[in-house]
Design an enzyme around this catalytic site. Structure first.
Site, PDB file in Angstrom:
ATOM      1  N   ARG A   1      55.265   5.538  31.854  1.00 15.17           N
ATOM      2  CA  ARG A   1      55.095   4.326  32.656  1.00 15.17           C
ATOM      3  C   ARG A   1      55.876   4.476  33.960  1.00 15.17           C
ATOM      4  NH1 ARG A   1      54.258  -0.792  28.738  1.00 15.17           N
ATOM      5  NH2 ARG A   1      52.502  -1.065  30.136  1.00 15.17           N
TER       6      ARG A   1
ATOM      7  N   TYR B   1      60.298  -1.540  28.212  1.00 13.96           N
ATOM      8  CA  TYR B   1      60.303  -2.343  26.998  1.00 13.96           C
ATOM      9  C   TYR B   1      61.703  -2.902  26.742  1.00 13.96           C
ATOM     10  CZ  TYR B   1      55.824  -0.128  25.915  1.00 13.96           C
ATOM     11  OH  TYR B   1      54.517   0.316  25.964  1.00 13.96           O
TER      12      TYR B   1
ATOM     13  N   GLN C   1      50.283   4.743  37.201  1.00 12.83           N
ATOM     14  CA  GLN C   1      49.797   3.371  37.007  1.00 12.83           C
ATOM     15  C   GLN C   1      48.282   3.305  36.839  1.00 12.83           C
ATOM     16  OE1 GLN C   1      51.352   1.010  40.219  1.00 12.83           O
ATOM     17  NE2 GLN C   1      53.289   0.636  39.182  1.00 12.83           N
TER      18      GLN C   1
ATOM     19  N   ASP D   1      47.339   3.839  33.191  1.00 14.48           N
ATOM     20  CA  ASP D   1      48.056   3.023  32.214  1.00 14.48           C
ATOM     21  C   ASP D   1      47.109   2.097  31.457  1.00 14.48           C
ATOM     22  OD1 ASP D   1      49.799   1.521  30.741  1.00 14.48           O
ATOM     23  OD2 ASP D   1      51.089   0.948  32.420  1.00 14.48           O
TER      24      ASP D   1
ATOM     25  N   SER E   1      48.520  -1.238  29.985  1.00 17.50           N
ATOM     26  CA  SER E   1      48.578  -2.360  30.920  1.00 17.50           C
ATOM     27  C   SER E   1      47.199  -2.948  31.184  1.00 17.50           C
ATOM     28  CB  SER E   1      49.223  -1.917  32.243  1.00 17.50           C
ATOM     29  OG  SER E   1      50.596  -1.646  32.063  1.00 17.50           O
TER      30      SER E   1
END
Length: 362
Positions: A121, A225, A126, A129, A132
């Site tokens: 991440r 996280y 991105q 991902d 997400s």
């Protein structure tokens, strides 16, 4: 592998799974990179994508399992892994922390496996991902479910019969899904509040027009996280949340720690204290649930409060969920491809190495 690498797209077989790993627009993108794409007939049917659309985009219909690269959405079954040829590359969700046997099976089959949930991440990754992209879908749907099950209006309404105040919505866990749930609930007219043990996300909560609930408990972890709370922190969190939750009409929970049982945020006592007709939407059902009274995959009523714990919400919006996921997959595949369209895995690349769960760098 030789040039003109073939990418296979099988139909998903998991119950309720309506997504497909590639959509026609993304097939065109891969064809432009000198790749061939083979789609199993009917693979896109549940996502309302006909076979003709794939053919028109440059794909061929046929057996995807003999391809150089096979891309899927759901974790493959053992029978599906057995169809892969030795030396192939597999890309999809693999649940490496909770189903390590899948990685073992891929390794035994001589297949290099890349887990979409293991992509680092970082800013450069991105576009790949998938956690997400699919969490955005889940958060959106969670807010709609809360509005559907609530026995009261979400927005404030001013009528000839008087004014109805807006619903108060609390989102516990404000990662991608939580932020989308907050934004969607606010668009529906609710008064929104967000909570997380990572204090650095407070500004993100405020950026979508929500208030920040500060309980004074911080647990920032790695990789974006939260870390697991200590026993003392957990008890204090539950005590404070139980008191706060009683003031909300709808609670949406999204808190999860990779590879661990989901933390309990909404106790049975907290549910009992909620106003009759209120709603809890628990998105952590697959890992045990954030609500003590959750029945994963079911909608139950306890103490006159509806508790919904849907599984695989992205599959309920297969068109856009598939489109977003396909873009994630294509972005990862483009790291594998040289100028001739051949697969050249560069394990010095932190994204390639991080996502690989079987093979040279696993």
């Amino acid at each position: 592998m030789t040039a003109n690498t073939v990418v296979g797209v099988p139909a998903e077989t998991a119950g309720g799974e309506r997504r497909v790993a590639l959509v026609p627009k993304v097939v065109e993108r891969l064809r432009a990179k000198n790749l061939s794409v083979v789609v199993e007939p009917g693979a896109g049917a549940a996502a309302l994508i006909p076979d003709d659309a794939y053919v028109h985009s440059g794909a061929t219909l046929g057996d995807p399992w003999s391809a150089d690269v096979v891309v899927k959405v759901a974790v493959p079954t053992d029978a599906e892994i057995a169809k892969l040829r030795a030396g192939a590359v597999f890309v999809g969700f693999l649940a490496p922390l909770t189903q390590p046997d899948k990685a073992d099976a891929l390794r035994a089959a001589g297949v290099t496996g890349f887990a979409m949930e293991s992509i680092p991440r970082i800013s450069r990754a991105q576009s790949m991902d998938a956690l997400s992209s699919q969490a955005n879908v889940a958060g959106y749907r969670a807010a709609l479910l809360a509005a559907e099950h609530l026995t009261r209006f979400f927005p404030m309404l001013t009528t000839a019969a008087g004014t109805v105040p807006p619903a108060k919505v609390l989102v516990l866990g404000v990662g991608v899904a939580g932020l989308q749930a907050l934004a969607t609930a606010r668009r529906l007219g609710a008064h929104t509040t967000g909570y997380d043990v990572r204090p650095e996300v407070a500004d993100q909560v405020r950026s979508v027009g929500a208030q920040w609930l500060d309980l004074g408990i911080e647990a920032t972890g790695s990789g974006g996280y939260a870390r697991a709370l200590t026993d003392g922190e957990r008890e204090e969190q539950q005590r404070q949340l139980a008191r706060a939750i009683t003031g909300f009409d709808a609670v949406i929970t999204t808190a999860q720690v990779p590879g661990r049982t989901a933390p309990t945020l909404v106790t049975a006592e907290a549910v009992k204290g909620m106003r009759a007709g209120s709603v809890v939407v628990d998105l952590a059902g697959e890992s045990g649930g954030n609500c003590e009274l959750t029945s994963p995959g079911q909608v139950v009523v306890e103490h006159a409060v509806t508790i919904a714990s849907p599984l695989n919400l992205p599959a309920t919006m297969p068109e856009h969920a598939s489109e977003l996921y396909a873009r994630n997959v294509a972005a990862l595949l483009e790291l594998f491809i040289d100028t001739d369209g051949a697969i050249a895995l560069d394990f010095s690349d932190e994204v390639v190495a991080g996502a690989c769960v079987t093979g040279q760098e696993a």
